[in-house]
Design a protein around this motif. Structure first.
Motif, short mmCIF file in Angstrom:
data_model
loop_
_atom_site.label_atom_id
_atom_site.label_comp_id
_atom_site.label_asym_id
_atom_site.label_seq_id
_atom_site.Cartn_x
_atom_site.Cartn_y
_atom_site.Cartn_z
N GLY A 95 86.41 55.13 69.95
CA GLY A 95 87.13 54.18 69.12
C GLY A 95 88.46 54.74 68.64
N LEU A 96 88.58 56.08 68.63
CA LEU A 96 89.82 56.72 68.21
C LEU A 96 90.97 56.47 69.19
CD1 LEU A 96 88.25 60.09 67.09
CD2 LEU A 96 89.12 58.30 65.60
N LEU A 97 90.64 55.95 70.37
CA LEU A 97 91.66 55.67 71.38
C LEU A 97 92.29 54.29 71.19
CD1 LEU A 97 89.73 56.98 74.51
CD2 LEU A 97 91.38 58.23 73.11
N SER A 98 91.74 53.53 70.29
CA SER A 98 92.22 52.17 70.05
C SER A 98 93.71 52.17 69.73
CB SER A 98 91.45 51.53 68.90
OG SER A 98 91.90 50.23 68.68
N GLY A 99 94.45 51.30 70.38
CA GLY A 99 95.87 51.18 70.12
C GLY A 99 96.75 52.08 70.97
N LEU A 100 96.15 52.92 71.81
CA LEU A 100 96.96 53.79 72.69
C LEU A 100 97.30 53.00 73.96
CD1 LEU A 100 95.14 57.22 72.24
CD2 LEU A 100 97.20 56.39 71.11
N ASN A 101 98.22 52.08 73.83
CA ASN A 101 98.54 51.14 74.90
C ASN A 101 99.24 51.76 76.10
OD1 ASN A 101 97.36 49.05 73.44
ND2 ASN A 101 99.27 48.63 72.36
N ASP A 102 99.78 52.97 75.98
CA ASP A 102 100.43 53.64 77.10
C ASP A 102 99.49 54.56 77.86
OD1 ASP A 102 102.77 52.37 76.37
OD2 ASP A 102 103.62 54.11 75.34
N LEU A 103 98.24 54.69 77.41
CA LEU A 103 97.29 55.60 78.02
C LEU A 103 96.94 55.15 79.44
CD1 LEU A 103 95.56 58.14 77.47
CD2 LEU A 103 93.72 56.60 76.78
N THR A 104 97.26 56.00 80.43
CA THR A 104 96.97 55.67 81.82
C THR A 104 95.83 56.50 82.39
OG1 THR A 104 98.62 57.25 82.63
CG2 THR A 104 99.34 54.97 82.32
N SER A 105 95.59 57.69 81.83
CA SER A 105 94.58 58.58 82.37
C SER A 105 93.71 59.15 81.25
CB SER A 105 95.26 59.73 83.13
OG SER A 105 94.30 60.64 83.62
N LEU A 106 92.39 59.05 81.44
CA LEU A 106 91.44 59.56 80.45
C LEU A 106 90.37 60.37 81.17
CD1 LEU A 106 90.37 59.70 77.55
CD2 LEU A 106 89.17 57.54 77.98
N ASP A 107 90.23 61.63 80.78
CA ASP A 107 89.25 62.53 81.38
C ASP A 107 88.23 62.91 80.32
OD1 ASP A 107 87.79 64.55 82.60
OD2 ASP A 107 89.54 65.68 83.27
N LEU A 108 86.99 62.48 80.51
CA LEU A 108 85.91 62.78 79.57
C LEU A 108 84.84 63.65 80.23
CD1 LEU A 108 85.53 59.22 78.00
CD2 LEU A 108 86.66 61.20 77.00
#
Length: 172
Positions: A95-108
């Protein structure tokens, strides 16, 4: 404290104050990002940061899982971030990623007990998602996703994948 901290190619380059030996480095990086998130814009321009990379120690190296910093409230303080790598984190709140509209890549990779996975569907620019060996992430339809890594996950319901019309690479 922040004198000399720079951004190169979108990534924060720490000063020697925030550099340490192998086991200490993840904690120093975590601390630096927290300090930068709270710093006035006149001291540090967070809009320059487009990459956040954190690999925290697995609980086997710490005394117990609660020794590992689990809250990453500062992520929202970097609105222009395009790439986030959060590896081996226990109890990640997506939920901390909410609002990161430019985020293209997420590695979990290797994250466990991730919650708030429904926020992934609200990230309009997200094209690459790596859930390799991650646990607890609920997969939902992602409209813009092109590259999806599910290797080593315990997912049994892949219905959401069939609705991902932009998907060009799937790693199982």
């Amino acid at each position: 404290l922040l004198d000399g901290v720079t951004v190169v190619d979108g990534a924060v380059v720490p000063t020697k104050f925030f550099k340490g030996s192998g086991p200490a480095q993840p904690y120093l990086t975590h601390g630096l990002m927290g300090v930068l998130a709270a710093a006035p814009k006149s001291v540090f321009d967070r809009d320059q940061v487009t990459q956040v990379n954190l690999t925290l120690l697995a609980p086997t190296y710490a005394q117990k899982a609660t020794d590992v910093p689990q809250a990453l409230p500062y992520l929202g303080a970097f609105p222009k971030v395009q790439s986030i790598a959060l590896r081996s984190l226990p109890q990640v709140d997506l939920g901390l990623l909410s609002g990161l509209n430019d985020l293209t890549s997420l590695d979990l990779t290797g994250c466990t007990a991730a919650s708030g996975g429904d926020v992934l569907a609200t990230l309009p620019a997200l094209t690459r998602l790596n859930l390799s060996s991650a646990q607890g992430v609920a997969l939902t339809t992602l409209d813009a996703i092109e590259d999806l890594n599910l290797r080593g996950t315990a997912l049994t319901d892949l219905d959401a994948v069939s609705d991902m019309t932009t998907l060009t690479k799937l790693d199982l």
